[in-house]
Design an enzyme around this catalytic site. Structure first.
Site, PDB file in Angstrom:
ATOM      1  N   GLY A  49       9.281   5.822 -16.367  1.00  0.00           N
ATOM      2  CA  GLY A  49       8.470   5.630 -15.160  1.00  0.00           C
ATOM      3  C   GLY A  49       7.542   6.770 -14.802  1.00  0.00           C
ATOM      4  CD  GLU A 104      12.505   9.310 -11.823  1.00  0.00           C
ATOM      5  OE1 GLU A 104      11.581   9.087 -12.628  1.00  0.00           O
ATOM      6  OE2 GLU A 104      13.632   8.801 -11.928  1.00  0.00           O
ATOM      7  CG  ASP A 105       9.559   6.373 -11.423  1.00  0.00           C
ATOM      8  OD1 ASP A 105      10.608   6.924 -11.012  1.00  0.00           O
ATOM      9  OD2 ASP A 105       9.582   5.290 -12.044  1.00  0.00           O
ATOM     10  CG  ASP A 108      15.057   2.699  -4.220  1.00  0.00           C
ATOM     11  OD1 ASP A 108      14.505   2.497  -3.131  1.00  0.00           O
ATOM     12  OD2 ASP A 108      15.705   1.824  -4.806  1.00  0.00           O
ATOM     13  CE  LYS A 136      11.042   1.781  -3.091  1.00  0.00           C
ATOM     14  NZ  LYS A 136      11.606   0.514  -3.568  1.00  0.00           N
ATOM     15  CG  PHE A 157      10.466  -3.753  -6.418  1.00  0.00           C
ATOM     16  CD1 PHE A 157      11.615  -3.020  -6.685  1.00  0.00           C
ATOM     17  CD2 PHE A 157       9.649  -4.113  -7.482  1.00  0.00           C
ATOM     18  CE1 PHE A 157      11.952  -2.654  -7.980  1.00  0.00           C
ATOM     19  CE2 PHE A 157       9.978  -3.755  -8.789  1.00  0.00           C
ATOM     20  CZ  PHE A 157      11.128  -3.031  -9.032  1.00  0.00           C
ATOM     21  CB  VAL A 158       5.817  -0.038  -5.360  1.00  0.00           C
ATOM     22  CG1 VAL A 158       5.609  -0.215  -3.867  1.00  0.00           C
ATOM     23  CG2 VAL A 158       6.756   1.136  -5.638  1.00  0.00           C
ATOM     24  CG  ASP A 164       9.978  -0.950 -14.983  1.00  0.00           C
ATOM     25  OD1 ASP A 164      10.375   0.034 -14.326  1.00  0.00           O
ATOM     26  OD2 ASP A 164      10.754  -1.757 -15.527  1.00  0.00           O
ATOM     27  NE  ARG A 170       8.005   1.155 -18.091  1.00  0.00           N
ATOM     28  CZ  ARG A 170       9.038   1.529 -17.334  1.00  0.00           C
ATOM     29  NH1 ARG A 170       8.843   2.299 -16.291  1.00  0.00           N
ATOM     30  NH2 ARG A 170      10.266   1.142 -17.637  1.00  0.00           N
TER      31      ARG A 170
HETATM   32  P1  IMP Z   1      17.421   5.445  -7.320  1.00  0.00           P
HETATM   33  O1  IMP Z   1      18.531   5.964  -8.167  1.00  0.00           O
HETATM   34  O2  IMP Z   1      17.871   4.287  -6.452  1.00  0.00           O
HETATM   35  O3  IMP Z   1      16.746   6.535  -6.503  1.00  0.00           O
HETATM   36  O4  IMP Z   1      16.380   4.757  -8.250  1.00  0.00           O
HETATM   37  C1  IMP Z   1      15.507   5.421  -9.013  1.00  0.00           C
HETATM   38  C2  IMP Z   1      14.926   4.507 -10.056  1.00  0.00           C
HETATM   39  O5  IMP Z   1      14.903   3.127  -9.675  1.00  0.00           O
HETATM   40  C3  IMP Z   1      13.493   4.889 -10.285  1.00  0.00           C
HETATM   41  O6  IMP Z   1      13.376   5.884 -11.277  1.00  0.00           O
HETATM   42  C4  IMP Z   1      12.873   3.584 -10.694  1.00  0.00           C
HETATM   43  O7  IMP Z   1      13.020   3.407 -12.089  1.00  0.00           O
HETATM   44  C5  IMP Z   1      13.677   2.523  -9.995  1.00  0.00           C
HETATM   45  N1  IMP Z   1      13.000   2.061  -8.768  1.00  0.00           N
HETATM   46  C6  IMP Z   1      13.363   2.284  -7.504  1.00  0.00           C
HETATM   47  N2  IMP Z   1      12.524   1.705  -6.639  1.00  0.00           N
HETATM   48  C7  IMP Z   1      11.574   1.095  -7.380  1.00  0.00           C
HETATM   49  C8  IMP Z   1      10.404   0.310  -7.057  1.00  0.00           C
HETATM   50  O8  IMP Z   1      10.028   0.065  -5.894  1.00  0.00           O
HETATM   51  N3  IMP Z   1       9.691  -0.134  -8.125  1.00  0.00           N
HETATM   52  C9  IMP Z   1      10.031   0.112  -9.428  1.00  0.00           C
HETATM   53  N4  IMP Z   1      11.115   0.839  -9.758  1.00  0.00           N
HETATM   54  C10 IMP Z   1      11.880   1.323  -8.746  1.00  0.00           C
HETATM   55 MG    MG Z   2      12.566   5.203 -13.474  1.00  0.00          MG
END
Ligand code: IMP
Ligand code: MG
Length: 181
Positions: A49, A104-105, A108, A136, A157-158, A164, A170
């Site tokens: 990402g 990192e992208d 969340d 977020k 969700f983006v 992706d 992507r």
């Molecule tokens: P976390 O562990 O919940 O913080 O999730 C991180 C990962 O979830 C990111 O690196 C993304 O790959 C994926 N992710 C979380 N939110 C989104 C979104 O809105 N769109 C696409 N991928 C997301």
């Molecule tokens: Mg990711």
């Protein structure tokens, strides 16, 4: 199927335009160049990402750096992180005593980066910080926040600029909201 449709039709609105991304990434690069001047930082790209953000950010930075890549997957495809993270590819660099910046992208729930920073801290880097393009905060499930963040976004969700849905979208140049069917 995703590969047969016009990708733009699956986006309900553009959240961050290409121009806004590039302006902000330039700004972050300037700030990070000052932060890491003379520190020989290791920039770690979290595949897949972060690929565009990493590449643009690194080129917006003027200090010496090494680049490395890590690939992690949290179980469960689609929209929800399980919190269980598997390292598919580790960094090749020995980060002990090094200044490390994780790129990192998006943050969340925070579970992925929470796990990853714990793991990398065990290797005793001189410093360990996180740069995320998107944050977020309303979705957070643990006590973590990016040290550097491009844009704080609402709970949607983006897609695009590396992010992706099921492996697709992507290559969109902007960040857009995925159209719910
Ligand atoms: P976390 O562990 O919940 O913080 O999730 C991180 C990962 O979830 C990111 O690196 C993304 O790959 C994926 N992710 C979380 N939110 C989104 C979104 O809105 N769109 C696409 N991928 C997301
Ligand atoms: Mg990711």
């Amino acid at each position: 199927m995703a590969e047969k449709t016009d990708m733009n039709k699956d986006v309900s609105k553009i959240l961050v335009s290409e121009e806004e991304i590039h302006a902000r990434v330039k700004e972050m690069g300037k700030q990070l160049s000052e932060e890491y001047e003379g520190k020989n930082v290791v920039l770690v790209c979290i595949l897949r990402g972060a690929v565009h953000f990493f590449s643009d950010l690194a080129r917006a930075m003027t200090c010496h750096m090494e680049m490395d890549f890590m690939s992690i997957s949290s179980y469960g495809n689609g929209r929800k992180t399980s919190g269980i993270v598997r390292i598919a590819k580790d960094v090749d660099t020995n980060i002990t005593g090094r200044h490390v910046l994780i790129v990192e992208d998006i943050m969340d729930s925070g579970l992925t980066l929470n796990y990853l920073t714990k793991l990398l801290r065990e290797r005793q880097p001189a410093s360990l910080k996180i740069a995320c393009l998107l944050d977020k905060p309303s979705r957070r499930e643990c006590d973590i926040t990016p040290d550097y963040c491009g844009f704080v976004i609402p709970n949607e969700f983006v897609l695009g600029y590396g992010l992706d849905y099921d492996g697709y979208y992507r290559n969109l140049p902007y960040v857009g909201v995925f159209k719910q069917e």
